[in-house]
Structure formats: structure tokens, C-alpha cells
Scaffold this active site. Structure first.
Site, mmCIF file in Angstrom:
data_model
loop_
_atom_site.group_PDB
_atom_site.id
_atom_site.type_symbol
_atom_site.label_atom_id
_atom_site.label_comp_id
_atom_site.label_asym_id
_atom_site.label_seq_id
_atom_site.Cartn_x
_atom_site.Cartn_y
_atom_site.Cartn_z
ATOM 1 N N HIS A 1 15.592 21.933 13.770
ATOM 2 C CA HIS A 1 14.466 21.238 14.433
ATOM 3 C C HIS A 1 14.896 20.599 15.751
ATOM 4 O O HIS A 1 14.259 19.655 16.229
ATOM 5 C CB HIS A 1 13.886 20.104 13.556
ATOM 6 C CG HIS A 1 13.209 20.575 12.310
ATOM 7 N ND1 HIS A 1 13.260 19.863 11.133
ATOM 8 C CD2 HIS A 1 12.454 21.666 12.056
ATOM 9 C CE1 HIS A 1 12.564 20.484 10.203
ATOM 10 N NE2 HIS A 1 12.060 21.594 10.749
ATOM 11 N N GLU B 1 7.166 22.407 20.152
ATOM 12 C CA GLU B 1 8.332 23.272 20.314
ATOM 13 C C GLU B 1 8.002 24.467 21.196
ATOM 14 O O GLU B 1 8.835 24.934 21.959
ATOM 15 C CB GLU B 1 8.826 23.743 18.935
ATOM 16 C CG GLU B 1 9.430 22.602 18.134
ATOM 17 C CD GLU B 1 9.382 22.822 16.629
ATOM 18 O OE1 GLU B 1 8.275 22.757 16.068
ATOM 19 O OE2 GLU B 1 10.447 23.044 16.033
ATOM 20 N N MET C 1 1.208 18.305 1.584
ATOM 21 C CA MET C 1 0.961 16.860 1.483
ATOM 22 C C MET C 1 -0.516 16.536 1.281
ATOM 23 O O MET C 1 -0.852 15.604 0.543
ATOM 24 C CB MET C 1 1.513 16.163 2.738
ATOM 25 C CG MET C 1 1.463 14.673 2.693
ATOM 26 S SD MET C 1 2.146 13.913 1.194
ATOM 27 C CE MET C 1 3.881 13.880 1.547
ATOM 28 N N ARG D 1 12.116 31.398 19.274
ATOM 29 C CA ARG D 1 12.798 30.350 18.511
ATOM 30 C C ARG D 1 13.809 31.024 17.587
ATOM 31 O O ARG D 1 13.456 31.899 16.802
ATOM 32 C CB ARG D 1 11.781 29.570 17.686
ATOM 33 C CG ARG D 1 12.434 28.571 16.765
ATOM 34 C CD ARG D 1 11.401 27.906 15.887
ATOM 35 N NE ARG D 1 12.071 26.893 15.077
ATOM 36 C CZ ARG D 1 11.797 26.700 13.786
ATOM 37 N NH1 ARG D 1 10.890 27.432 13.160
ATOM 38 N NH2 ARG D 1 12.443 25.765 13.120
ATOM 39 N N ASN E 1 7.694 32.487 17.367
ATOM 40 C CA ASN E 1 8.495 32.026 16.238
ATOM 41 C C ASN E 1 8.320 33.051 15.124
ATOM 42 O O ASN E 1 7.295 33.060 14.441
ATOM 43 C CB ASN E 1 7.983 30.644 15.795
ATOM 44 C CG ASN E 1 8.795 30.067 14.656
ATOM 45 O OD1 ASN E 1 9.715 30.713 14.137
ATOM 46 N ND2 ASN E 1 8.457 28.862 14.262
ATOM 47 N N ILE F 1 8.700 15.219 10.207
ATOM 48 C CA ILE F 1 8.290 15.335 8.800
ATOM 49 C C ILE F 1 7.134 16.324 8.693
ATOM 50 O O ILE F 1 5.970 15.986 8.939
ATOM 51 C CB ILE F 1 7.864 13.964 8.216
ATOM 52 C CG1 ILE F 1 8.851 12.856 8.628
ATOM 53 C CG2 ILE F 1 7.779 14.048 6.698
ATOM 54 C CD1 ILE F 1 8.395 11.450 8.223
ATOM 55 N N ARG G 1 11.861 22.334 -0.490
ATOM 56 C CA ARG G 1 13.328 22.255 -0.513
ATOM 57 C C ARG G 1 13.789 20.931 -1.108
ATOM 58 O O ARG G 1 13.179 19.891 -0.859
ATOM 59 C CB ARG G 1 13.892 22.388 0.909
ATOM 60 C CG ARG G 1 13.837 23.808 1.434
ATOM 61 C CD ARG G 1 14.223 23.884 2.887
ATOM 62 N NE ARG G 1 13.091 24.294 3.683
ATOM 63 C CZ ARG G 1 13.039 24.256 5.015
ATOM 64 N NH1 ARG G 1 14.065 23.817 5.696
ATOM 65 N NH2 ARG G 1 11.971 24.669 5.658
ATOM 66 N N GLY H 1 9.029 21.469 6.418
ATOM 67 C CA GLY H 1 10.467 21.216 6.508
ATOM 68 C C GLY H 1 10.608 19.850 7.178
ATOM 69 O O GLY H 1 9.758 19.471 7.981
HETATM 70 P P1 AMP Z 1 4.235 21.388 9.538
HETATM 71 O O1 AMP Z 1 5.323 22.074 8.760
HETATM 72 O O2 AMP Z 1 4.749 20.525 10.635
HETATM 73 O O3 AMP Z 1 3.142 22.324 9.979
HETATM 74 O O4 AMP Z 1 3.532 20.369 8.525
HETATM 75 C C1 AMP Z 1 2.889 20.812 7.365
HETATM 76 C C2 AMP Z 1 2.612 19.613 6.459
HETATM 77 O O5 AMP Z 1 1.796 18.672 7.165
HETATM 78 C C3 AMP Z 1 1.889 19.976 5.196
HETATM 79 O O6 AMP Z 1 2.461 19.285 4.094
HETATM 80 C C4 AMP Z 1 0.485 19.442 5.442
HETATM 81 O O7 AMP Z 1 -0.180 19.072 4.267
HETATM 82 C C5 AMP Z 1 0.783 18.227 6.276
HETATM 83 N N1 AMP Z 1 -0.415 17.774 6.996
HETATM 84 C C6 AMP Z 1 -1.079 18.404 7.997
HETATM 85 N N2 AMP Z 1 -2.184 17.695 8.339
HETATM 86 C C7 AMP Z 1 -2.200 16.585 7.546
HETATM 87 C C8 AMP Z 1 -3.079 15.467 7.414
HETATM 88 N N3 AMP Z 1 -4.161 15.338 8.171
HETATM 89 N N4 AMP Z 1 -2.754 14.528 6.487
HETATM 90 C C9 AMP Z 1 -1.667 14.651 5.715
HETATM 91 N N5 AMP Z 1 -0.795 15.694 5.798
HETATM 92 C C10 AMP Z 1 -1.062 16.640 6.692
#
Ligand code: AMP
Length: 408
Positions: free
Chosen positions: A178, A383, A284, A89, A8, A207, A239, A210
Site C-alpha cells: 500500500h 493510487e 464491513m 500497479r 491494477n 483500512i 486475512r 486489505g
Molecule cells: P477498499 O478495499 O479500500 O475498497 O475497502 C473495502 C471495504 O470498505 C469493505 O469492507 C467495505 O465494506 C468498506 N466500506 C466501503 N464503504 C463503506 C461505508 N460507507 N461504510 C463502511 N464501510 C465501507
């Protein structure tokens, strides 16, 4: 038999996984970040070991070379020729690519041409593909499109209610994103529910940083929240998601440093969402820490995020006239039980109820109670595996064709 790389490549990063196929075992994985900047980082993981390194990486070509040298260095391959396929990807497949494809010069040109639909990603994608094709000429290059799963959307779902000539002449429409993730988790959901996918109505909530929501009927995407580009839909890490388009003109005319469309789009793509409202972070986990310490804007960002997710999920439950299951996936969907709890609590009228114990445990499977009308599942997305499987399918086809020609 062979080793397949799932790749990716973004504008300044390259994420990869090396699989042994067809066994589907992960040999190693890693990420290069801040490519082209002063200090690039490289992380690699295999067999319980984790290594990281910092050095300047000028461009994706050097990055790919470094990746291959790293694989040799750690004894993960002995020779470049062990890698028999590379799956890439690709964010935007437009209307041209409704399924994965073997990459040749023509396909590469078409992917570059589609860059106008996702300029950030699609310019980086072909650069990555070219680098691998040059350094691994024996490996089968396959492009897997993030939009392909959504190519089943009907005209009424993918058209914007603007003069139709803009679709007819400029292909302006919803393409979604996605798709690989929504496809993967919807297939697994059917397995977990022990029901044929063509009988199921599902909403899939990817979620992560993105985020996108997809309505899936009988295994096909009927609508999705992202649009012409991945900027549309729910609120995300950086975003905005959907806003009134008039905001764009107002910003251009009234805010000095945002006096052109590109500057506003950068603001909406990279400085908005959770980051824009909290003023602190797009992540998050950091947002949760700030909320816990009483930060009001962090709480506001969280509340807005949850409401926008609830609204899209409810919209798609309506569109499908009821659903069998709701799936949570990606970084936040898989790991943040409070997000899941708050969404489901707000949608309880639809007959959804989760078990607090199962929700806290999270992991992989059903988290709804036995009496919940709608099943709720947490399914870690993969993915990279879908991409490796696509490569393997093409490799088998190629092998069978060559073999049958050989004995004919
Ligand atoms: P991704 O784009 O799928 O890699 O997701 C990234 C997001 O997942 C970020 O906002 C991270 O803070 C959140 N994230 C990953 N692990 C956790 C967790 N244990 N608790 C809350 N949010 C998480």
C-alpha cells in the site's frame, strides 16, 4: 498532452482509470471481475453514466482488448494511439525496485522473478503489463511498485529476528505494501496541515479490505505493518494479520484438509480475518448490519478488528516518540465513522480527540477538535492518480530527452 491508463490487474480482476494528462482529469474508470470464470462482469463509469455487462472473458489479453473496444465504443477515445502511457500497479518490487520504472523485457522478467514474494498478485501483474504492451505498443509502460515507498525502512525495521543468513541468502525481510496510498495521503496531510512534510511525524492507517498501518517520519516510511507479503500486520477482511507462526505447523499436523503449507496459507489469506471470526462476511458494511441485528460473532470480529488497529497505531506512536497527525484512508478508513470513533476513543490518552460533527461528515480533511494534541485527518486515497503522475513524469523526461537530442 495525452491520455494515460492506470491499471491494477489482480488474479481475476482488472481495475482501470483513464486520465487526461497533465490536467489529471478522470475521463472514465471501470473494473472487470471474475476474469477466467464462466460469467465475467464489466463495469464502466464516465461523465455520470454507469454501464455494466456480463460475458465470458477467458484471460487478461481478451480483457484488455475488450477494455480498449469499450473506450472506442463510448467515444472516450477515437483511436488506440490516443493512449500515450499505461501505468501498472505492481505489488512486489522486492529490493530491486525502489522507484517506478519504464517496463522493458528485462524489467518484465524481473517482475516475474519477484512473483515468489506475492504469488497471487505478481503473476497477474506481468500478464496484464504484457497484454497492454502488445495491444498498445506506442504507449509508454510504467511499473509503479506498492513496496517502493517502504524502501526507506532501516535494517532494524525490515529485518525479522531470525538467523540473518535468511535475509542475506534469500532476501527474507519486511517489504510492506500500500506504499502508493501511504505516500499520497501523507503528502496531502502535510498540505492540509500547512506544514512541510519533512517536519512531520505521521501514522497513516489504510483500512480497506486489505489494511496496513505505516509510521512516516519526515515524509519517509520508517516502519509498516505488512511484511514479506501482505498477509502480515492488522486483522483484515479475509486475512489474519499477525499470528504465532506455530499455529501453521499445528494446523498442518492436526487438521486433515490443511495438511500442507499452501492450504494453511490459503486459509490465512482468504478465509480468516473478519470473515473467519464472523463466519458471515469480509465486508464491513455487511458486518455492521449483522452487528446491528445482534449477531455476537459479528460484534466479536469488529471488536478484534478495532483492537488490532489500535495496537498497531499505538505501537507506531511509540516508535516515532509521538506524532503530529493520524490519517485514515481507504474504504473503511474513509467511510466508517464508527471505526474512526472507536479507534480514537481508545487512543485518547495520546491526546487525540475528534469532533463528532466533523467525524460524521467525514469527507476530506481534519476531523480532530481544535484542542486535540494530535490532528486526525480523513483523506480519500488515490493510487490511480499517483500512478498516472508517475507515467506523466517519465513521459515528460522522455519527451525532453528526445527533444534535446533532436535540436543538438
Ligand atoms: P477498499 O478495499 O479500500 O475498497 O475497502 C473495502 C471495504 O470498505 C469493505 O469492507 C467495505 O465494506 C468498506 N466500506 C466501503 N464503504 C463503506 C461505508 N460507507 N461504510 C463502511 N464501510 C465501507
Amino acid at each position: 498532452m495525452g491520455k494515460t491508463l492506470s491499471v491494477n490487474s489482480g488474479s481475476s480482476s482488472l481495475k482501470w482509470q483513464l486520465f487526461q494528462m497533465p490536467e489529471e482529469t478522470v475521463i472514465a474508470k471501470g473494473i472487470f471481475e471474475r476474469i477466467g470464470q464462466e460469467q465475467s462482469t464489466m463495469k464502466v463509469e464516465f461523465a455520470g453514466e454507469k454501464h455494466s455487462n456480463e460475458q465470458k472473458i477467458i484471460d487478461v489479453q481478451q480483457c484488455v482488448l475488450l477494455l480498449l473496444d469499450t473506450l472506442i465504443h463510448y467515444g472516450l477515445i477515437n483511436d488506440f494511439r490516443e493512449i500515450t502511457g499505461v501505468g501498472h500497479r505492481v505489488v512486489a518490487g522486492g529490493e530491486l525496485f525502489k522507484a517506478s520504472v519504464i517496463v522493458d523485457e528485462k524489467v518484465l522478467g524481473e517482475i516475474k522473478e519477484l512473483a515468489r514474494l506475492a504469488p497471487l498478485h505478481n503473476l497477474a501483474n506481468p500478464a496484464g503489463i504484457e497484454a497492454f504492451m502488445k495491444l498498445l505498443p506506442q504507449a509508454l509502460p510504467v511499473a509503479v511498485f506498492d513496496t517502493a515507498f517502504h524502501s526507506t525502512m532501516s535494517e532494524k525495521a525490515f529485518l525479522y529476528p531470525i538467523p540473518k543468513k535468511y535475509y542475506d541468502e534469500y532476501s527474507i525481510r519486511k517489504y510492506g505494501a500500500h506504499g502508493t496510498s501511504h505516500y499520497y495521503v501523507s503528502q496531502l496531510a502535510a498540505e492540509m496541515l500547512n506544514r512541510p512534510i519533512d517536519e512531520l511525524k505521521l501514522v497513516s492507517a489504510h483500512i480497506g479490505n486489505g489494511a496496513s498501518i505505516t509510521a512516516i517520519d519526515g515524509g519517509t516510511s520508517v516502519d509498516t505493518s505488512m511484511g514479506l507479503t501482505p498477509l502480515a500486520g492488522v486483522m483484515m477482511g479475509t486475512r489474519s494479520g499477525d499470528i504465532d507462526p506455530s499455529v501453521i505447523q499445528y494446523l498442518i499436523e492436526n487438521v486433515a484438509h490443511l495438511n500442507n503449507a499452501a492450504a494453511v496459507l490459503d486459509e490465512l489469506n482468504n478465509k480468516s480475518g473478519i470473515l473467519g471470526i464472523s463466519g458471515l462476511t469480509s465486508d464491513m458494511r455487511d458486518l455492521n448490519d449483522a452487528r446491528a441485528s445482534g449477531d455476537k460473532n459479528a460484534q466479536l470480529a469488529y471488536d478484534m478488528f478495532i483492537d488490532r488497529l489500535k495496537k498497531y497505531i499505538a505501537q507506531y506512536i511509540g516508535l516515532l516518540n509521538g506524532i503530529d497527525a493520524l490519517i485514515f484512508t481507504a474504504g473503511i478508513g474513509e467511510n466508517d465513522e464508527a471505526v474512526r470513533q472507536d479507534i480514537i476513543e481508545g487512543l485518547s490518552w495520546f491526546g487525540m480527540e475528534i469532533s463528532p460533527e466533523l467525524n460524521i461528515r467525514g469527507a476530506n480533511g481534519i476531523i480532530s477538535t481544535a484542542q486535540s494534541k494530535v490532528k486526525v485527518l480523513v483523506i480519500p486515497t488515490n493510487e490511480e492518480l499517483v500512478i498516472a503522475r508517475e507515467v506523466e513524469t517519465f513521459r515528460q523526461l522522455w519527451f525532453n530527452q528526445t527533444f534535446s537530442k533532436g535540436i543538438a
